[in-house]
Scaffold this motif. Structure first.
Motif, PDB file in Angstrom:
ATOM      1  N   GLU A 239      19.046  24.319  -2.044  1.00 15.45           N
ATOM      2  CA  GLU A 239      18.020  24.974  -1.103  1.00 15.45           C
ATOM      3  C   GLU A 239      18.168  24.216   0.055  1.00 15.45           C
ATOM      4  OE1 GLU A 239      13.155  25.848  -1.395  1.00 15.45           O
ATOM      5  OE2 GLU A 239      14.431  25.809  -3.173  1.00 15.45           O
ATOM      6  N   ASP A 240      17.727  22.930  -0.041  1.00 12.73           N
ATOM      7  CA  ASP A 240      17.313  22.120   1.295  1.00 12.73           C
ATOM      8  C   ASP A 240      18.648  21.573   2.028  1.00 12.73           C
ATOM      9  OD1 ASP A 240      14.780  22.133   0.136  1.00 12.73           O
ATOM     10  OD2 ASP A 240      14.901  20.102  -0.762  1.00 12.73           O
ATOM     11  N   GLN A 241      19.897  21.625   1.505  1.00  8.95           N
ATOM     12  CA  GLN A 241      21.109  21.276   2.198  1.00  8.95           C
ATOM     13  C   GLN A 241      21.059  20.017   2.834  1.00  8.95           C
ATOM     14  OE1 GLN A 241      21.562  24.876   4.939  1.00  8.95           O
ATOM     15  NE2 GLN A 241      22.456  26.037   3.082  1.00  8.95           N
ATOM     16  N   PRO A 242      20.812  18.840   2.286  1.00 12.10           N
ATOM     17  CA  PRO A 242      21.061  17.588   2.981  1.00 12.10           C
ATOM     18  C   PRO A 242      22.445  17.505   3.197  1.00 12.10           C
ATOM     19  CG  PRO A 242      21.048  17.484   0.415  1.00 12.10           C
ATOM     20  CD  PRO A 242      20.620  18.804   0.605  1.00 12.10           C
ATOM     21  N   ASP A 243      22.818  16.322   3.895  1.00 17.92           N
ATOM     22  CA  ASP A 243      23.931  15.970   4.379  1.00 17.92           C
ATOM     23  C   ASP A 243      25.124  15.519   3.222  1.00 17.92           C
ATOM     24  OD1 ASP A 243      24.014  16.198   7.509  1.00 17.92           O
ATOM     25  OD2 ASP A 243      22.448  14.707   7.129  1.00 17.92           O
ATOM     26  N   PHE A 244      24.364  15.134   2.331  1.00 11.60           N
ATOM     27  CA  PHE A 244      24.992  14.445   1.140  1.00 11.60           C
ATOM     28  C   PHE A 244      24.183  14.327  -0.181  1.00 11.60           C
ATOM     29  CE2 PHE A 244      24.499  10.441   2.986  1.00 11.60           C
ATOM     30  CZ  PHE A 244      24.172   9.462   2.066  1.00 11.60           C
ATOM     31  N   ILE A 245      24.839  14.147  -1.278  1.00  2.98           N
ATOM     32  CA  ILE A 245      23.949  14.016  -2.309  1.00  2.98           C
ATOM     33  C   ILE A 245      24.617  12.602  -3.091  1.00  2.98           C
ATOM     34  CG2 ILE A 245      23.027  15.958  -2.768  1.00  2.98           C
ATOM     35  CD1 ILE A 245      25.019  16.362  -5.341  1.00  2.98           C
ATOM     36  N   ILE A 246      23.907  11.788  -3.894  1.00  7.60           N
ATOM     37  CA  ILE A 246      24.174  10.558  -4.555  1.00  7.60           C
ATOM     38  C   ILE A 246      23.582  10.484  -5.848  1.00  7.60           C
ATOM     39  CG2 ILE A 246      23.007   8.923  -3.204  1.00  7.60           C
ATOM     40  CD1 ILE A 246      25.440   7.150  -3.321  1.00  7.60           C
ATOM     41  N   GLN A 247      24.247  10.052  -6.902  1.00  6.30           N
ATOM     42  CA  GLN A 247      23.783   9.583  -8.099  1.00  6.30           C
ATOM     43  C   GLN A 247      24.022   8.100  -8.434  1.00  6.30           C
ATOM     44  OE1 GLN A 247      24.946   8.596 -11.118  1.00  6.30           O
ATOM     45  NE2 GLN A 247      26.991   9.056 -10.881  1.00  6.30           N
ATOM     46  N   LEU A 248      23.031   7.240  -8.761  1.00  6.79           N
ATOM     47  CA  LEU A 248      23.108   5.848  -8.788  1.00  6.79           C
ATOM     48  C   LEU A 248      23.395   5.525 -10.223  1.00  6.79           C
ATOM     49  CD1 LEU A 248      19.911   4.827  -6.732  1.00  6.79           C
ATOM     50  CD2 LEU A 248      22.527   4.994  -5.965  1.00  6.79           C
ATOM     51  N   GLY A 249      24.073   6.084 -10.940  1.00  8.01           N
ATOM     52  CA  GLY A 249      24.581   5.805 -12.312  1.00  8.01           C
ATOM     53  C   GLY A 249      23.891   6.161 -13.633  1.00  8.01           C
ATOM     54  N   ASP A 250      24.315   5.662 -14.447  1.00  9.80           N
ATOM     55  CA  ASP A 250      24.035   6.083 -16.024  1.00  9.80           C
ATOM     56  C   ASP A 250      23.807   7.508 -16.008  1.00  9.80           C
ATOM     57  OD1 ASP A 250      23.993   3.394 -16.702  1.00  9.80           O
ATOM     58  OD2 ASP A 250      21.720   3.339 -17.077  1.00  9.80           O
ATOM     59  N   PHE A 251      25.057   8.085 -15.687  1.00  7.64           N
ATOM     60  CA  PHE A 251      24.883   9.494 -15.321  1.00  7.64           C
ATOM     61  C   PHE A 251      25.596  10.126 -16.746  1.00  7.64           C
ATOM     62  CE2 PHE A 251      27.178  13.218 -13.067  1.00  7.64           C
ATOM     63  CZ  PHE A 251      25.976  13.960 -12.598  1.00  7.64           C
ATOM     64  N   CYS A 252      26.867   9.795 -17.151  1.00 12.08           N
ATOM     65  CA  CYS A 252      27.441  10.414 -18.146  1.00 12.08           C
ATOM     66  C   CYS A 252      28.902   9.398 -18.578  1.00 12.08           C
ATOM     67  CB  CYS A 252      27.956  11.873 -18.355  1.00 12.08           C
ATOM     68  SG  CYS A 252      29.235  12.417 -16.960  1.00 12.08           S
TER      69      CYS A 252
END
Length: 324
Positions: A62-75
Motif C-alpha cells: 500500500e505504501d510502496q517504499p523503495d525497498f523492504i528489509i528484515q533484520l533476522g530471526d525470520f525463519c
C-alpha cells in the motif's frame, strides 16, 4: 546463549537529523529514500507468523517504499517455511535480508539460509537514491577459547576488514544494519567496540558524518543510544518479548501450545510491529513505527522486575526526535 538470553528491542520512532552538506553536495536536495523494516518475526515459534508477515507486506504494498528489509530471526531454511517466503516475495520491489542467530536453529548453516531466502550474501552493501546501506553478519564464530557461551555473535577480522574497505569506497551517507546490537553489551555483538570504532574512523577520515545510523533487532526491546555522533536504534520484535521458563504462561490455547510449544515462554504482542524509515537529502530521518498491546497478562501485571532486560519491556516502537 539460549533463548533466555534474549534482551529485546524496537523503535517506532520519528527521527530528525541533520548531516554535513559535504555528504549531499552531489545530490539533489529533494531526493529521498524510504524503506520498510521488520525484525524477529520468529516464524518457527509463532503460530500466527503468517498473519503477521502478511499484514506487513500488505501495508508495504500500500505504501510502496523503495525497498523492504528484515533484520533476522525470520525463519530456518526448511521446505515447510516456503509459504513465508512466498508471502514476503509478494512485495514487488527490492527486498533485503539480515541473518539472525535463530535462523540456523535445527542444524542449518548460514549458507543454506542465504540460498533459501535468496539473499544477496551473508554480508553485503548496496546503494539506493543517494544513500549507502551496509548489511553485517553478526553470527560469525569467535575462535577464542574465552568467548561467551551460546550463540555466535561476532564480527570476524575478515568481515571487519571488508567493512572498512566498503566504507572507504563510498562518499554517500551510510546506514548500517546488523541483527545483534553493536551498542548492547548484554548479548549484543561481542566485539561491538571495534566495529563501532570502524564506523567512527570512517567518519573521521571522510571529514563529514558519513555513517549516520545503525539499525538492529535481536533484543526485542525499545531503546536508543547516541555514541560518538552515530545514532543506534533498536527495532522491536514483530512478535514478542521472551520471558523464559520462570514466567511461562499459556496465552492462546492448549491446542496452540501443543503445536507451538515455545510460545508459552513469551509475552506476545497482539499486533505485529514494524517501522517505516524515510531519509531525505535535506538531512532528516523519520522512523515511523507501531504500538500494540499484550496477549494475556502484561509483564507489569506479572510483576516481572522492571530491570530484567535493563531497558523497559514494552510492546511498541517509540516516537523519537533526534538531531545531530
Amino acid at each position: 546463549m539460549d533463548r533466555k538470553e534474549f534482551i529485546k528491542i524496537g523503535a517506532l520512532g520519528t527521527l530528525a537529523m541533520s548531516f554535513s552538506p559535504l555528504a549531499f553536495s552531489a545530490e539533489k536536495k529533494d531526493k529521498k529514500v524510504r524503506f520498510g523494516i521488520i525484525t524477529d518475526l520468529h516464524y518457527d515459534i509463532m503460530h500466527n507468523g503468517q498473519e503477521r508477515i502478511s499484514a506487513f507486506i500488505s501495508k508495504m504494498n500500500e505504501d510502496q517504499p523503495d525497498f523492504i528489509i528484515q533484520l533476522g530471526d525470520f525463519c530456518v531454511p526448511k521446505p515447510e517455511n516456503q509459504s513465508l517466503l512466498d508471502t514476503w516475495n509478494k512485495f514487488p520491489g527490492e527486498k533485503y535480508h539480515v541473518i539472525g542467530n535463530h535462523d540456523t536453529d535445527g542444524g542449518f548453516n548460514r549458507d543454506q539460509v542465504v540460498e533459501f531466502w535468496d539473499a544477496k550474501a551473508k554480508y553485503y552493501s548496496f546503494d539506493k537514491n543517494g544513500f549507502h546501506f551496509v548489511v553485517l553478519d553478526g553470527n560469525e564464530h569467535n575462535e577464542s577459547p574465552n568467548r561467551p557461551k551460546g550463540y555466535a555473535r561476532y564480527i570476524s577480522p575478515d568481515q571487519l576488514e571488508w567493512l572498512e574497505k566498503d566504507l572507504s569506497q563510498t562518499s554517500l551517507p551510510t546506514i548500517v544494519f546488523c541483527h545483534q546490537g553493536l551498542d548492547n553489551e548484554m548479548a549484543g555483538i561481542e566485539n561491538g567496540m571495534p566495529v563501532r570504532y570502524a564506523l567512527e574512523k570512517a567518519n573521521k577520515e571522510a571529514e563529514f558524518q558519513k555513517v549516520i545510523l545503525v539499525l538492529s533487532g535481536h533484543h526485542h526491546q525499545d531503546y536508543y543510544n547516541h555514541i560518538n555522533d552515530i545514532h543506534y536504534v533498536q527495532i522491536n520484535s514483530a512478535s514478542y518479548y521472551w520471558l523464559g521458563d520462570k514466567y511461562k504462561t499459556i496465552r492462546y490455547s492448549k491446542e496452540v501450545d501443543e503445536t507451538n510449544p515455545w510460545i508459552k515462554y513469551t509475552a506476545p504482542y497482539k499486533d505485529p510491529l514494524w517501522a517505516m524509515v524515510e531519509i531525505s537529502q535535506k538531512g532528516k530521518i523519520f522512523v515511523e513505527g507501531r504500538k500494540t498491546s499484550w496477549v494475556g497478562p502484561s509483564p507489569e501485571e506479572m510483576e516481572i522486575p522492571s530491570n530484567q532486560g535493563i531497558y523497559p519491556i514494552v510492546s511498541e516502537i517509540s516516537n523519537r526526535d533526534l538531531k545531530i
